[in-house]
Write a protein that holds these residues in place. Structure first.
Motif, PDB file in Angstrom:
ATOM      1  N   LYS A 119       0.803  -1.223   0.000  1.00 56.34           N
ATOM      2  CA  LYS A 119       0.000   0.000   0.000  1.00 56.34           C
ATOM      3  C   LYS A 119       0.835   1.272   0.000  1.00 56.34           C
ATOM      4  O   LYS A 119       0.322   2.351  -0.304  1.00 56.34           O
ATOM      5  N   ARG A 160       1.868   2.322   2.802  1.00 55.32           N
ATOM      6  CA  ARG A 160       1.267   2.939   3.986  1.00 55.32           C
ATOM      7  C   ARG A 160       2.324   3.099   5.067  1.00 55.32           C
ATOM      8  O   ARG A 160       3.070   2.158   5.356  1.00 55.32           O
ATOM      9  N   SER A 187      -8.319  -1.017   3.531  1.00 53.60           N
ATOM     10  CA  SER A 187      -8.900  -0.917   2.203  1.00 53.60           C
ATOM     11  C   SER A 187      -7.809  -1.212   1.170  1.00 53.60           C
ATOM     12  O   SER A 187      -6.655  -0.828   1.349  1.00 53.60           O
ATOM     13  N   ASN A 236      -6.306  -0.300  -1.472  1.00 50.48           N
ATOM     14  CA  ASN A 236      -5.894   0.776  -2.370  1.00 50.48           C
ATOM     15  C   ASN A 236      -4.550   1.292  -1.887  1.00 50.48           C
ATOM     16  O   ASN A 236      -4.179   1.069  -0.737  1.00 50.48           O
ATOM     17  N   SER A 285     -10.876   4.179  -1.946  1.00 47.61           N
ATOM     18  CA  SER A 285     -11.067   2.760  -1.625  1.00 47.61           C
ATOM     19  C   SER A 285     -11.778   2.033  -2.765  1.00 47.61           C
ATOM     20  O   SER A 285     -12.610   2.613  -3.453  1.00 47.61           O
ATOM     21  N   HIS A 294      -7.526  12.494   2.192  1.00 52.94           N
ATOM     22  CA  HIS A 294      -7.594  11.040   2.092  1.00 52.94           C
ATOM     23  C   HIS A 294      -8.671  10.748   1.064  1.00 52.94           C
ATOM     24  O   HIS A 294      -9.421  11.636   0.690  1.00 52.94           O
TER      25      HIS A 294
END
Ligand code: TXA
Ligand code: MG
Length: 316
Positions: free
Chosen positions: A41, A43, A132, A134, A140, A217
């Motif tokens: 991700k 992230r 999610s 993505n 998402s 976001h």
């Protein structure tokens, strides 16, 4: 399904449908498996993930204690689009929790997610971490194809069709003395308070930081501007012929608008609007739209989840 469950047991990634959005899953009880999610991700490792469980029994593996409010909310809303933040059991799911002393848990109602969780449990998997599916900060996914668009065709995705709800779960923090509202979804605060039997407090500065609560976001590639209906009408009258590829996502019908402007109507019902929101943003991106003017939804509590996602999409 069996191969997907085996992949999870082996510590690999599988994307799966839930009633809210598609999740990118890895077994939550193995930090090395969870690290693959953060990597895929993009992230930041300090943003905790939600752990999906089949039922309340599995919560006890991850949570140190539940408390009466969490018990009531589970009884009323699970399986369903509600995530609870609970004190984390010592030494488990360190990576999924991003090192926080708490853990987010939710039991999804989508039959494909439930079958996957059940089969994985049979292979010794206690819960599936699933943000999610993505890339970090983006919209998402609500269809299997969206997940492939994000990660490429090598990603394993269980195709469960279009997600019913369309926006992410409501999040309530039950790890502290009083329950706190962290993220709106389709379940309204009123409904949750009624079931909890106590007020759900608005988040304060001491609340844990959540990526879903970053100002920007859920952003499509196109620039999003959110405005009240009358302002949108005026802007369109003043615009004349657009110089950029412009789309309008409005509640009412619009007259005298240039044929060059791509028009979409927002559904009248908030649940229908939530259902299609992310796929509309993705469609407009795919059409090469550069600018999306969105009419503000009504102030009604039933629209809180959609309003929240639009405000964040517009913040980038
Ligand atoms: O509907 C959903 O919740 C979807 C589906 C796949 O279940 N999942 C989802 O996950 O939206 P994600 O990772 O995109 O968002 C999870 C949110 C983040 O805002 C995260 O910070 C918050 O949950 N969260 C998770 N664990 C937390 C914790 N221990 N404390 C505070 N916030 C937490
Ligand atoms: Mg997300």
């Amino acid at each position: 399904m069996q191969r997907a469950a085996q992949r999870l047991a082996d510590g690999d990634l599988v994307a799966f449908p839930t009633e809210t959005v598609y999740g990118l899953g890895a077994r939550a009880d193995h930090d090395a498996a969870v690290a693959k999610i953060f990597h895929a991700k993009g992230r930041p490792a300090d943003h905790p993930l939600i752990v999906h469980v089949l039922d309340r029994d599995d919560v006890e593996y991850f949570a140190a204690r539940l408390g009466s409010v969490a018990e009531r909310l589970i009884r009323t809303f699970w399986p369903g689009p509600l995530t609870l933040i609970l004190p984390r059991a010592q030494g488990v799911a360190q990576a999924a929790a991003a090192g926080q002393p708490t853990i987010g848990v939710r039991s999804p109602s989508h039959p494909v997610a439930r079958e996957l969780l059940a089969q994985a449990r049979g292979l010794g998997v206690h819960g599936v971490a699933g943000p999610s599916a993505n890339r970090f900060g983006r919209v998402s996914p609500t269809r299997a194809q969206h997940v492939l668009d994000e990660f490429g065709d090598a990603m394993w995705v269980l195709d469960g069709g279009e997600c019913d709800v369309g926006i992410e779960s409501t999040i309530v923090d039950c790890s502290r003395e009083r329950p706190v509202w962290l993220r709106p979804g389709v379940l309204t605060r009123e409904a949750i308070q009624a079931a909890a039997g106590v007020p759900i407090e608005p988040p304060d500065a001491s609340a844990p930081r959540a990526p879903g609560s970053l100002a920007s976001h859920y952003a499509p590639a196109a620039k999003v501007r959110l405005m009240p209906g009358p302002m949108l009408h005026t802007a369109l009258q003043l615009l004349g012929e657009p110089t950029m590829k412009l789309a309008v996502y409005s509640r009412g019908s619009l007259h005298g608008v240039s044929g060059a402007v791509r028009q979409r109507r927002m559904p009248v019902h908030p649940q229908q609007a939530a259902h299609e929101l992310f796929s509309v943003l993705r469609e407009l991106d795919a059409e090469g739209v550069q600018l999306i003017w969105v009419e503000e939804p009504p102030p009604d509590p039933a629209w809180e989840g959609v309003r929240d996602r639009l405000v964040r999409a517009a913040a980038s």
